[in-house]
Design an enzyme around this catalytic site. Structure first.
Site, short mmCIF file in Angstrom:
data_model
loop_
_atom_site.label_atom_id
_atom_site.label_comp_id
_atom_site.label_asym_id
_atom_site.label_seq_id
_atom_site.Cartn_x
_atom_site.Cartn_y
_atom_site.Cartn_z
CE LYS A 100 -4.38 1.08 0.45
NZ LYS A 100 -5.48 0.17 0.17
P1 NAD Z 1 -13.13 7.96 -2.71
O1 NAD Z 1 -12.07 8.75 -2.46
O2 NAD Z 1 -13.78 7.65 -4.07
O3 NAD Z 1 -14.30 8.16 -1.69
C1 NAD Z 1 -14.16 8.44 -0.26
C2 NAD Z 1 -15.58 8.87 0.41
O4 NAD Z 1 -15.56 9.07 1.64
C3 NAD Z 1 -16.00 10.36 -0.51
O5 NAD Z 1 -17.19 10.44 -0.50
C4 NAD Z 1 -15.54 11.38 0.76
O6 NAD Z 1 -16.51 12.30 0.69
C5 NAD Z 1 -16.09 10.43 2.08
N1 NAD Z 1 -15.69 10.76 3.42
C6 NAD Z 1 -14.36 11.37 3.44
N2 NAD Z 1 -14.33 11.63 5.06
C7 NAD Z 1 -15.50 11.42 5.39
C8 NAD Z 1 -16.17 11.74 6.71
N3 NAD Z 1 -15.80 12.17 7.90
N4 NAD Z 1 -17.60 11.65 6.86
C9 NAD Z 1 -18.32 10.92 5.58
N5 NAD Z 1 -17.53 10.59 4.51
C10 NAD Z 1 -16.47 10.95 4.42
O7 NAD Z 1 -12.41 6.60 -2.06
P2 NAD Z 1 -12.84 5.09 -2.00
O8 NAD Z 1 -11.98 4.52 -3.23
O9 NAD Z 1 -14.26 5.04 -2.19
O10 NAD Z 1 -12.50 4.23 -0.91
C11 NAD Z 1 -13.42 4.47 0.30
C12 NAD Z 1 -12.69 3.37 1.44
O11 NAD Z 1 -12.74 1.92 0.66
C13 NAD Z 1 -11.14 3.36 2.07
O12 NAD Z 1 -11.34 3.14 3.23
C14 NAD Z 1 -10.52 2.59 0.90
O13 NAD Z 1 -9.37 2.19 1.14
C15 NAD Z 1 -11.42 1.67 0.66
N6 NAD Z 1 -11.50 0.51 -0.45
C16 NAD Z 1 -11.14 0.94 -1.64
C17 NAD Z 1 -11.12 0.24 -2.54
C18 NAD Z 1 -11.36 0.65 -4.17
O14 NAD Z 1 -11.52 -0.28 -5.01
N7 NAD Z 1 -11.27 2.04 -4.35
C19 NAD Z 1 -10.91 -1.04 -2.47
C20 NAD Z 1 -10.97 -1.73 -1.15
C21 NAD Z 1 -11.14 -0.80 -0.10
#
Ligand code: NAD
Length: 415
Positions: A100
């Site tokens: 990561k």
């Molecule tokens: P992203 O940047 O697309 O979206 C993040 C979202 O979280 C946004 O809507 C943002 O406004 C919101 N957010 C941030 N702080 C917040 C708060 N305090 N309260 C409410 N909402 C808040 O990110 P993503 O790719 O959707 O990733 C989200 C989570 O999923 C992360 O923990 C990431 O590690 C995990 N994840 C992502 C993937 C992937 O394929 N993108 C895979 C596995 C895990």
């Protein structure tokens, strides 16, 4: 954050009576890289950022894991998230290890061109330690298919045409059909399996979602398509609710245009802090880590939590939820859909062959439901919760691979 992932690891390692040397091998990352990014911004001033890549364990295959652009990114975050990837790839049984990384920048305050320059600089400085058979980044918080395309392009300039150096690329540039929605789709299968274990259908289940980025928005869309009612959604600026279910396609469109769900006319506004205690049968934290803590775990009203985000609950919160009989589907199982389709994308890149969308989602469903059932089986056999069961399964799989790759003369065993 690393403390939290170590806590869960140690809990399972104690149950397994894991060998002391093996415990050390599995806890320590193989490599930690930290580089300075110094580039000019659009006005000619210097931007200074620090980038990290932690490669945790590669016994089961090349390191694999996301790249996050966020001001809170640091070595501790990268190390914790890298170890989660080693366990996650093992739980869902794809042939990768865990890695990561990210940059401690805020792309919301950067132009697209500045983000591109910073990304290319990251590749320039890490090209020796990433690659299709070494370490394969993917999208995470604030990174997307555009960022992956820049990585592929920059890496290919230095090392020759290499689509397999990253996953989550645009479909027209060696990406995979179904990758963008894959994590959200996997979350849907995880929730469906959790409901099944309680004898309940997905259709009509009320769901609250924290985060409406890649993972949260696709999970909402796909769940709504299956008849679940998304009754509240929050992002970093605020939230929106509708008791008989939000119109998710309309919210999707609104959020694309406004870059937030706040102000969506198809529901009533809520504070984003209200989402954790929202009155819904299932809660999906899909934002950042530590969303559910000892301070708000008692407010949770959902009976099921599907951890779409990485590490959204602290160990203290986890204890409280366990005592309150909330079924928690842990991150290393619940959000493994993304890395699963990343594996399909990497496979397609290496074979120079393309899969149809239907094939991708069929295989994803198979991987996710099988992983859930395997974890639930261990939980039944060991009388433990799903998180501990997932760690038990993962530690044994990674540990066995470590053992098989070491000399028989070494005095290291699994248990
Ligand atoms: P992203 O940047 O697309 O979206 C993040 C979202 O979280 C946004 O809507 C943002 O406004 C919101 N957010 C941030 N702080 C917040 C708060 N305090 N309260 C409410 N909402 C808040 O990110 P993503 O790719 O959707 O990733 C989200 C989570 O999923 C992360 O923990 C990431 O590690 C995990 N994840 C992502 C993937 C992937 O394929 N993108 C895979 C596995 C895990």
């Amino acid at each position: 954050m690393l403390e939290h992932s170590h806590h869960y690891f140690n809990q399972a390692a104690d149950i397994l009576a894991l060998d002391g040397k093996m415990r050390e091998i599995l806890l320590r990352p193989n490599r930690v890289v930290k580089v300075a990014i110094v580039e000019e911004d659009d006005d000619g001033h210097l931007m200074h950022y620090t980038a990290y890549r932690v490669q945790h364990n590669a016994a089961r295959g090349p390191f694999k894991g996301g790249l996050r652009f966020h001001p809170s990114m640091d070595e501790d975050h990268a190390a914790a998230l890298a170890s989660l990837m080693s366990w996650k790839t093992a739980v869902v049984d794809v042939p990768f290890g865990g890695g990561k990384g990210g940059i401690n920048c805020n792309p919301r305050e950067m132009s697209r061109f500045e983000t591109e320059r910073v990304t290319r600089s990251f590749v320039e400085q890490t090209k020796e330690i990433i690659g299709p058979t070494i370490d394969i980044p993917a999208p995470d918080v604030n990174t997307n298919s555009d960022v992956m395309a820049w990585i592929m392009d920059e890496y290919s300039k230095h090392c020759g045409f290499s689509p397999g150096v990253v996953t989550g690329k645009p479909v027209h540039l060696f990406g995979s059909e179904g990758r963008e929605e894959a994590t959200g789709r996997g979350v849907m299968y995880a929730l469906d399996e959790a409901l099944k274990s309680m004898g309940k259908p997905l259709k009509g289940t009320t769901v609250a979602i924290q985060g409406f980025g890649n993972v949260g928005s696709h999970a909402a869309r796909l769940l709504a398509e299956q008849g679940a009612l998304i009754v509240a959604v929050a992002d970093h600026l605020g939230g929106v609710k509708k008791d008989d279910g939000l119109d998710i396609p309309a919210l999707f469109e609104y959020a694309q245009e406004h870059r937030t769900v706040t102000g969506f006319p198809g529901g009533d506004s809520i504070e984003n802090t209200e989402i954790i205690g929202w009155d819904a049968e299932a809660l999906i934290p899909a934002a950042l880590e530590d969303a559910i803590t000892a301070d708000n775990a008692d407010e949770v009203r959902a009976k099921i939590i599907v951890e779409a985000a990485n590490s959204p609950s602290t160990p203290e919160a986890d204890e409280i939820l366990l005592k309150r009989d909330v079924l928690v589907v842990p991150d290393i199982l619940a959000n493994a859909g993304g890395v699963t389709v990343s594996y399909f994308e990497w496979t397609q890149n290496i074979q120079r062959y393309r899969w149809e969308y239907e094939q991708v989602i069929q295989e994803l469903e198979k991987f996710m439901r099988r992983a859930y059932k395997n974890v639930a089986k261990v939980a039944g056999e060991r009388s433990c919760n799903l998180r501990t069961a997932a760690y038990l399964l993962a530690i044994q799989r990674v540990g066995q691979a470590v053992l098989s790759r070491r000399s028989i003369h070494e005095d290291i065993k699994l248990t």
